[in-house]
Design a protein around this motif. Sequence first.
Motif, PDB file in Angstrom:
ATOM      1  N   HIS A  45      -7.990 -12.092  -6.917  1.00 50.57           N
ATOM      2  CA  HIS A  45      -8.292 -12.876  -8.127  1.00 50.57           C
ATOM      3  C   HIS A  45      -8.295 -12.002  -9.379  1.00 50.57           C
ATOM      4  CE1 HIS A  45      -9.085 -16.274  -5.556  1.00 50.57           C
ATOM      5  NE2 HIS A  45      -9.960 -15.544  -4.864  1.00 50.57           N
ATOM      6  N   GLY A  46      -7.310 -11.103  -9.454  1.00 54.33           N
ATOM      7  CA  GLY A  46      -7.152 -10.260 -10.632  1.00 54.33           C
ATOM      8  C   GLY A  46      -8.026  -9.018 -10.656  1.00 54.33           C
ATOM      9  N   THR A  47      -8.891  -8.846  -9.670  1.00 51.85           N
ATOM     10  CA  THR A  47      -9.762  -7.675  -9.603  1.00 51.85           C
ATOM     11  C   THR A  47      -9.173  -6.656  -8.637  1.00 51.85           C
ATOM     12  OG1 THR A  47     -11.705  -9.063 -10.007  1.00 51.85           O
ATOM     13  CG2 THR A  47     -12.099  -6.879  -9.076  1.00 51.85           C
ATOM     14  N   ASP A  48      -9.095  -5.411  -9.072  1.00 56.41           N
ATOM     15  CA  ASP A  48      -8.587  -4.352  -8.196  1.00 56.41           C
ATOM     16  C   ASP A  48      -9.459  -4.234  -6.954  1.00 56.41           C
ATOM     17  OD1 ASP A  48      -6.544  -3.692  -9.920  1.00 56.41           O
ATOM     18  OD2 ASP A  48      -7.588  -1.974 -10.802  1.00 56.41           O
ATOM     19  N   LEU A  49      -8.812  -4.021  -5.817  1.00 58.11           N
ATOM     20  CA  LEU A  49      -9.521  -3.772  -4.563  1.00 58.11           C
ATOM     21  C   LEU A  49      -9.493  -2.282  -4.287  1.00 58.11           C
ATOM     22  CD1 LEU A  49      -8.086  -6.705  -2.422  1.00 58.11           C
ATOM     23  CD2 LEU A  49     -10.357  -6.559  -3.466  1.00 58.11           C
ATOM     24  N   CYS A  75      -5.951 -15.105  -0.477  1.00 55.74           N
ATOM     25  CA  CYS A  75      -4.663 -14.725  -1.079  1.00 55.74           C
ATOM     26  C   CYS A  75      -4.376 -13.236  -0.914  1.00 55.74           C
ATOM     27  CB  CYS A  75      -4.634 -15.092  -2.556  1.00 55.74           C
ATOM     28  SG  CYS A  75      -4.658 -16.869  -2.856  1.00 55.74           S
ATOM     29  N   SER A  76      -5.399 -12.402  -1.088  1.00 50.83           N
ATOM     30  CA  SER A  76      -5.159 -10.958  -0.966  1.00 50.83           C
ATOM     31  C   SER A  76      -4.927 -10.564   0.491  1.00 50.83           C
ATOM     32  CB  SER A  76      -6.299 -10.151  -1.579  1.00 50.83           C
ATOM     33  OG  SER A  76      -7.530 -10.473  -0.985  1.00 50.83           O
ATOM     34  N   SER A  80      -1.566  -8.807   2.116  1.00 52.34           N
ATOM     35  CA  SER A  80      -1.524  -7.641   3.006  1.00 52.34           C
ATOM     36  C   SER A  80      -0.730  -7.946   4.273  1.00 52.34           C
ATOM     37  CB  SER A  80      -2.933  -7.153   3.346  1.00 52.34           C
ATOM     38  OG  SER A  80      -3.623  -8.069   4.153  1.00 52.34           O
ATOM     39  N   VAL A  81      -0.858  -9.170   4.792  1.00 54.77           N
ATOM     40  CA  VAL A  81      -0.083  -9.557   5.976  1.00 54.77           C
ATOM     41  C   VAL A  81       1.413  -9.591   5.641  1.00 54.77           C
ATOM     42  CG1 VAL A  81       0.372 -11.416   7.632  1.00 54.77           C
ATOM     43  CG2 VAL A  81      -1.993 -10.764   7.102  1.00 54.77           C
ATOM     44  N   ARG A  82       1.761 -10.126   4.472  1.00 53.93           N
ATOM     45  CA  ARG A  82       3.170 -10.124   4.054  1.00 53.93           C
ATOM     46  C   ARG A  82       3.694  -8.690   3.932  1.00 53.93           C
ATOM     47  NH1 ARG A  82       1.381 -14.289   0.841  1.00 53.93           N
ATOM     48  NH2 ARG A  82       1.293 -12.974  -1.016  1.00 53.93           N
TER      49      ARG A  82
END
Length: 161
Positions: A45-49, A75-76, A80-82
């Motif tokens: 959601h636009g926040t860096d992980l 979504c994130s 990662s799966v993609r």
Amino acid sequence: MLTDFNNLPDDSRVWIYQANRKLTDDELAIIHDKTAKFLEAWTAHGTDLEAGFELKYNRFIVIGLNQENASASGCSIDASVRFIQSLEKEFEVDLLDKMNVTFYSGDFIAYKPLTDFRKMAKARSVSPNTVVFNNLVNTKAEYLENWEVPAKESWHNRFLA
């Protein structure tokens, strides 16, 4: 945001992807660069992980995520799966099939379908003391303490007679 895996807190979430074959050093170098690039840009959601990774034994991609600042969203995780699927396609390797077992056979790491591992357990080709890779661990602490364990201390125990 990419960080050193060793600097992630022990309660960081981990995902372990095991390859169905040993990866070459050249493949690992490319996977290293691609994984670093992916994690550098990984967001929820636009926040860096804040994430890090390890490549272990020419077979495993281990991704860790510090969830204190931001957690992975649907979504994130899909992203990662993609990413992992893109590696599968590029290197013609299976990284997502969870119905396989990786374990030590002497000094070597073996990879077998679960059905073959069951047969090996029944034939006593593997024992309760055979060290397996428990890829179901959820945190960095579990990964460090309970990833490489005797089969009798893992979910693999159910196949041992």
